[in-house]
Motif scaffolding. Sequence first.
Motif, PDB file in Angstrom:
ATOM      1  N   VAL A  62       0.841  -1.196   0.000  1.00 35.04           N
ATOM      2  CA  VAL A  62       0.000   0.000   0.000  1.00 35.04           C
ATOM      3  C   VAL A  62       0.878   1.249   0.000  1.00 35.04           C
ATOM      4  O   VAL A  62       0.653   2.204  -0.730  1.00 35.04           O
ATOM      5  CB  VAL A  62      -0.948   0.008   1.218  1.00 35.04           C
ATOM      6  CG1 VAL A  62      -1.746   1.292   1.278  1.00 35.04           C
ATOM      7  CG2 VAL A  62      -1.887  -1.194   1.164  1.00 35.04           C
ATOM      8  N   GLY A  77      -2.754   5.995   0.617  1.00 32.74           N
ATOM      9  CA  GLY A  77      -1.829   5.408   1.584  1.00 32.74           C
ATOM     10  C   GLY A  77      -1.401   6.355   2.690  1.00 32.74           C
ATOM     11  O   GLY A  77      -0.570   6.007   3.521  1.00 32.74           O
ATOM     12  N   THR A  82      -2.256   4.929   6.137  1.00 37.05           N
ATOM     13  CA  THR A  82      -1.410   3.773   6.413  1.00 37.05           C
ATOM     14  C   THR A  82      -0.014   4.241   6.829  1.00 37.05           C
ATOM     15  O   THR A  82       0.582   3.707   7.761  1.00 37.05           O
ATOM     16  CB  THR A  82      -1.313   2.871   5.164  1.00 37.05           C
ATOM     17  OG1 THR A  82      -2.630   2.555   4.743  1.00 37.05           O
ATOM     18  CG2 THR A  82      -0.554   1.592   5.457  1.00 37.05           C
ATOM     19  N   GLN A 141      -2.720  -5.528   8.040  1.00 42.33           N
ATOM     20  CA  GLN A 141      -1.689  -4.571   7.649  1.00 42.33           C
ATOM     21  C   GLN A 141      -0.333  -5.073   8.152  1.00 42.33           C
ATOM     22  O   GLN A 141      -0.231  -5.507   9.306  1.00 42.33           O
ATOM     23  CB  GLN A 141      -1.959  -3.208   8.286  1.00 42.33           C
ATOM     24  CG  GLN A 141      -3.223  -2.536   7.788  1.00 42.33           C
ATOM     25  CD  GLN A 141      -3.506  -1.261   8.556  1.00 42.33           C
ATOM     26  OE1 GLN A 141      -3.514  -1.246   9.779  1.00 42.33           O
ATOM     27  NE2 GLN A 141      -3.729  -0.183   7.830  1.00 42.33           N
ATOM     28  N   GLY A 181       0.516   5.421  -2.919  1.00 40.36           N
ATOM     29  CA  GLY A 181       1.472   4.837  -1.986  1.00 40.36           C
ATOM     30  C   GLY A 181       2.864   5.423  -2.001  1.00 40.36           C
ATOM     31  O   GLY A 181       3.746   4.941  -1.288  1.00 40.36           O
ATOM     32  N   PRO A 227      -4.290  -0.374  -4.554  1.00 35.04           N
ATOM     33  CA  PRO A 227      -3.043  -1.122  -4.356  1.00 35.04           C
ATOM     34  C   PRO A 227      -3.000  -2.437  -5.122  1.00 35.04           C
ATOM     35  O   PRO A 227      -1.920  -2.965  -5.373  1.00 35.04           O
ATOM     36  CB  PRO A 227      -3.022  -1.368  -2.848  1.00 35.04           C
ATOM     37  CG  PRO A 227      -3.854  -0.288  -2.267  1.00 35.04           C
ATOM     38  CD  PRO A 227      -4.907   0.008  -3.289  1.00 35.04           C
TER      39      PRO A 227
END
Lengths: 326, 327
Positions: B23, B46, B49, B62, B233, B278
Motif C-alpha cells: 500500500v 496510503g 497507512t 496490515q 502509496g 493497491p
Amino acid sequence: MNDLLVVEGLQQIFGGRDRTHAVDGVSFRIPAEPTIISLVGESGSGKSTIARIILGLLHPTAGRVLYEGTDIFTRDRKWNRKFRGEVQAVFQDPYSVYNPVYKADRVLKLVIRKFGLAKTKAEAEMLMDEALRAVDLRPEEVLGRHPHQLSGGQRQRLMLARVYLMRPRLIIADEPVSMIDAGMRASFLNILLDFRETHGISTLFITHDLSTAMYLGGEIIVLYQGRIMERGQTRGVMDDPQHPYAQLLISSIPTPDPRRRWEEDLSAGPLAEAGAGISSGRDRCLFAERCPAVMEKCWGARPHLQAVDVDDAAETSRHVACYLYS
Amino acid sequence: MPALLEIRGLSAGLQGRRSVTQVVSNVDLDVHAGEILGIVGESGCGKSTLATAIMRLLVPPQVLQSGSMTLRPGDGKAYDLLDLPENELRQLRWRHLSYIPQGSMNSLNPVLRVGRQMTDTLIQHGLSQDEAQERSIAALELVNLEPRLTDSYPHELSGGMRQRVIIASAVSMRPALIVADELTTALDVVTQRQILQELAGIRDELGATILIITHDMGVVAQIADRVAVMYAGKIAELGRVNGLFEAPLHPYSQGLIGSIPRGGGQRVQGLPGEAPSPWNYPNGCRFHPRCPHVFAPCSEQAPALLSPGNGRWTACHLYDPEVASNE
C-alpha cells in the motif's frame, strides 16, 4: 414569468420536550429560467431538512412549497408522477443509494422502463450511451459492473446520468461532492453547469463547502440555525458579505492558497460555536451570542430579511437579516 | 541538524493469503523539529497507512514490510521505532509521539467523565493523580476549553469541543511529535479554522512538531510549512507550501491543484481517470496512465524522488536529468 418553485414560510420543528427548530421561517424562490442556487450552512443549519421537504419526503410543521404554483403536498396521482419526474434528487452518499446485489447500470434501466423512455432495446442502449457520455463516463467503464467495482466519483456521476435521462427541470443535490475525491469534484460541478447551460436544468445545491458554491456561481442563501441570514448573487456575497455571520463563515474558508492565509487568530476568541448557548428563546437574532457587532436590540426581536444596497450597483438582490442594516 | 523523524525506505501493505499487497512503497521523509508538515492525497493513496505505520499501530492484515524510522525527540536519544519492543513503544507513545487518529472525537468513552479519561492516560505514564489533574487542565487551556469541562460527559460536548478534548489529551505529555489524521474533516468551517489555529498555537507554545494528514488542500495551504503530496502509496512531491502551490512540479500535484474549484466563473478541469488501488498499481511511474506528459520511460521505470534544488523534491522523470538526456 411564474416561478418554478416557491418556498414560503417553511418551518420544521422536531421532537417533544427539547423542541428543535430545524427550519424556522424560510422563504425563497427558484425562478423559471435555468439557475443554480446554493443553500449553504454549517451542520444543524437546516439545509438538508429543507431539501427533504422540497422533495416531499417530510411534511413541514408550517409553510408550504409550491411547484409551478401547486402545493406539492396537495396533489393528485398524475401530478405527483409529473413532479417526481421533473424534480430529481442527488444525495450525499454515492455508496448507499445503490443496491449492492444488482449491477450499477440498473439505475438507468429502471428509469428507462418505468418512465417508458425507449420503445426498443436498441433505443434504450442508445439512450444509456448518450446519458453516460453526458456525465463523462465511458460506457465500458460502468456497464455491467457492480456498485462496489466503481469509485465514489463514478457512482455519483452515474446518478447524474440517471438524472440526465429524466431531463428534469430541477435537481436537488444534497452535499453531492462531499464524499468524492478532490480531483473528481470539478468534473461533477462542471456537469451541473453544463446541465444548466445546455439542457436548461436548474439545481438547488446544498452544501457546507463554500468553495464549491463559489465555483457554481448563481445565487446563494446562507442559513444559520434554520434561518436565512443573507442571500444574493454568489459572487457578490462571497466578495462582500454583509451579515456578520456570513462574514465569519466566508472568512473561515480554508483557501487553497498559502499566500492568502487566515489573518485574525480566532482560536482565543469567545467560544464561537453554533448551539453554544441555546437558552434565551428564539425571538431574537440567533447569532447574537457569537456576533462581534451585537447590540441591545439583537436580543429583543427576530431581525427579518430585507433588501440591502451594496457597493456593486449591478447587484440588486441582496437581502440581509441583521439590525445593522435597518 | 538531524531530522526529528527520519523515515527511510518505508513500505507497508496488506497481508493476503499468498502475498502482501503493498500500500505504501519505499517512502523517504524527514520531518524537521518545529515544523507543520502536511501529507495530502486522495482517498486510498496510503496517507493514513503511513501515519499508522509511523505510530507502529498497524494491525493485521496490515504489515510493515521494510524500512527504518528514527525518532529524535530532543532528549539526546535516538529511537529506532521499528526495533523497539512493545512495552518501550507504549511509553514512547504519548510521551514523545502522539497520535490523533481519524474520527477520534467519537472515540471518547461515553460513560466516563472527560477529565477521568484524560488523567487515566497520564497516570499510565507514571504521573501522580494530582500531577495528571494539573496537566489535563493546562492542556485544556491550550485548546481554549474551560477547566470545568473535566466534569462533563462526552455527549454534553459539541463535536468541536470533543475534538479539542482529544487534542488536549494528545498534547498533555508535551510530545515532540503529534500525528493528526483528518483532524477537522467532520467539523464546520468556523470550528475547523479555530482548531487549526489552536494547533498552530500549540506548535509555537510547546515547540512541538506536527504531521497533518488530510485530503484537503485548503487545510494544508492555511497552516502547513511544508507539504508532501502522496499518490498511489508514494510521495510524488515534497516542498514548502508556497512554492508547491505556486508552481507544482509533478504532473499529479499540478492536476490536483489545478482541479480545485475557485470562484470568478472560471472553469477548471478535474483530473481525468481514477487513482489505482493497491491491487493494480501500474508499473513504472504509478501516475503514468493519467499523466498528460507521459513519455517512454514512464511505463517502465519508477522515478526516484529527486531534488531539483530549493528544498523541493519530486518523483518524476521530467525532472531527472539522466532520463531526460537519454530521450
